[in-house]
Design an enzyme around this catalytic site. Structure first.
Site, PDB file in Angstrom:
ATOM      1  N   LYS A  36     -10.490  -4.769  -5.774  1.00 61.30           N
ATOM      2  CA  LYS A  36     -11.598  -3.852  -6.033  1.00 61.30           C
ATOM      3  C   LYS A  36     -11.115  -2.516  -6.580  1.00 61.30           C
ATOM      4  O   LYS A  36     -11.876  -1.766  -7.147  1.00 61.30           O
ATOM      5  CB  LYS A  36     -12.473  -3.676  -4.792  1.00 61.30           C
ATOM      6  N   LYS A  44      -3.910 -10.651  -7.811  1.00 53.45           N
ATOM      7  CA  LYS A  44      -5.153 -10.873  -7.077  1.00 53.45           C
ATOM      8  C   LYS A  44      -6.257  -9.986  -7.653  1.00 53.45           C
ATOM      9  O   LYS A  44      -5.996  -8.856  -8.056  1.00 53.45           O
ATOM     10  CB  LYS A  44      -4.893 -10.489  -5.613  1.00 53.45           C
ATOM     11  N   LYS A  61       0.823  -1.216   0.000  1.00 55.81           N
ATOM     12  CA  LYS A  61       0.000   0.000   0.000  1.00 55.81           C
ATOM     13  C   LYS A  61       0.849   1.255   0.000  1.00 55.81           C
ATOM     14  O   LYS A  61       0.454   2.260  -0.583  1.00 55.81           O
ATOM     15  CB  LYS A  61      -0.960   0.009   1.203  1.00 55.81           C
TER      16      LYS A  61
END
Ligand code: TRP
Length: 332
Positions: free
Chosen positions: A201, A198, A116
């Site tokens: 979203k 992965k 992140k």
């Protein structure tokens, strides 16, 4: 444990629209526990969501939506405590306390933090760094035994266990040490455009991601466009990551084994297979989508559920907090 009841806790962030990865990897696995006699807490973790910048109106809307999705996926609010994290201030309070029992080095090793901070290089804030100790607080506050999560959260859960053990060692037994619950059938769902990544979203390529609330047409279109591999055989193997991912999704919605799927599509091409996966997924999601539409139309009802959930959660959180405060040496 509360009395002789085992406790389950899990959380989902109200950031972004939820994908079939969130559904198959997490929420769908939440529903069985209450029936099996566990006491369950399912939280919408809005405090975690603000570790990356959020548009306030979107955060508020998604908080309602995440709660509605919990309900639409089959969690009955009478049998499960469903609540919003920021409505129970003990999460933030215990989060701070646990920050003081979590090491800089431990947090530095968290792969989600590394990912992140690479992705949000302009906003590597302290909350992003201490995210795992807030997550530990969520879990430990309820004396949780079992935490159903996707594999990507396993490292955070191990840290929560280390923090619990450390605190217990310093002050005598205070927290239950939680176990992760990562069902074997919960495969990691990969992007439809890049089976090495992965399904996320926040992916900019909307064709790579199937959302729980996508229309039937969109679901089928996205699967038709899914990247497959060379050859034409529907077979799960390491050199066929695209097809293997589609087989996993198909299995998750139909309950079939790999062998059954391979037999079903023997001699048939990728085209036919991809259409079948799209249809199975769209049909599987249809009842969730319909129930969601009904629930999201009634905000007042959702607010009542949140309020009742926060009251129940606060009751149990207070018990743990008074123990923690006393052991640490806080007055009163
Ligand atoms: N970090 C989790 C995720 O991103 C969400 C979460 C927050 C959570 N607190 C939790 C999950 C406690 C399980 C238990 O998916």
């Amino acid at each position: 444990m509360i009395g002789n009841e085992k406790i389950v806790f899990s959380g989902v962030q109200p950031s972004g629209n939820l994908t079939i990865g969130n559904y198959l990897g997490a929420i769908r696995n939440f529903t069985g526990f209450a029936e099996e006699g566990y006491k369950t807490f399912y939280c919408v973790v809005d405090l975690h969501a603000i570790t990356v910048r959020q548009v306030p109106a979107d955060l508020r809307r998604r908080t309602y939506e995440t709660l509605a999705l919990y309900l639409a996926c089959g969690l009955d609010e009478k049998k499960n405590t469903l609540f919003v994290q920021s409505q129970v201030p003990a999460h933030a309070e215990l989060g701070w306390i646990l920050d003081c029992y979590t090491m800089f080095g431990e947090l530095s090793r968290m792969t989600q933090f590394k990912d992140k901070s690479a992705k949000h290089a302009e906003n590597i804030n302290a909350g992003l760094f201490t995210y795992p100790s807030l997550m530990a607080a969520d879990i430990l506050l309820y004396q949780t035994d079992v935490v159903p999560v996707g594999v990507d959260q396993k490292q955070h859960l191990e840290l929560a266990r280390d923090i619990a053990n450390r605190f217990n060692q310093v002050y005598s037994d205070t927290f239950t040490v939680p176990e992760p619950y990562i069902p074997k059938t919960t495969m990691k769902i990969m992007s439809l455009a890049d089976p090495a990544a992965k399904m996320s979203k926040s992916d900019e390529n909307q064709n790579a991601v199937v959302y729980i609330l996508d229309s039937k047409d969109d679901v089928i279109r996205k699967f038709r466009r899914a990247v497959t591999d060379s050859g034409s055989e529907v077979r799960a193997s390491e050199d066929k990551p695209g097809v293997t991912n589609l087989i996993s999704i198909y299995r998750a919605f139909t309950g079939k084994t790999v062998e059954e799927v391979e037999r079903e599509f023997a001699g048939k091409g990728y085209g036919e297979f991809k259409t079948a996966v799209g249809e199975a997924c769209a049909d599987g999601l249809a009842p969730v989508r319909e129930e969601f539409a009904r629930l999201i139309a009634d905000k007042a009802h959702l607010e009542e559920i949140m309020k009742a959930g926060a009251e129940t959660a606060s009751y149990y959180a207070r018990k743990t907090m008074s123990k923690v405060r006393r052991k640490i040496g806080f007055v009163g």
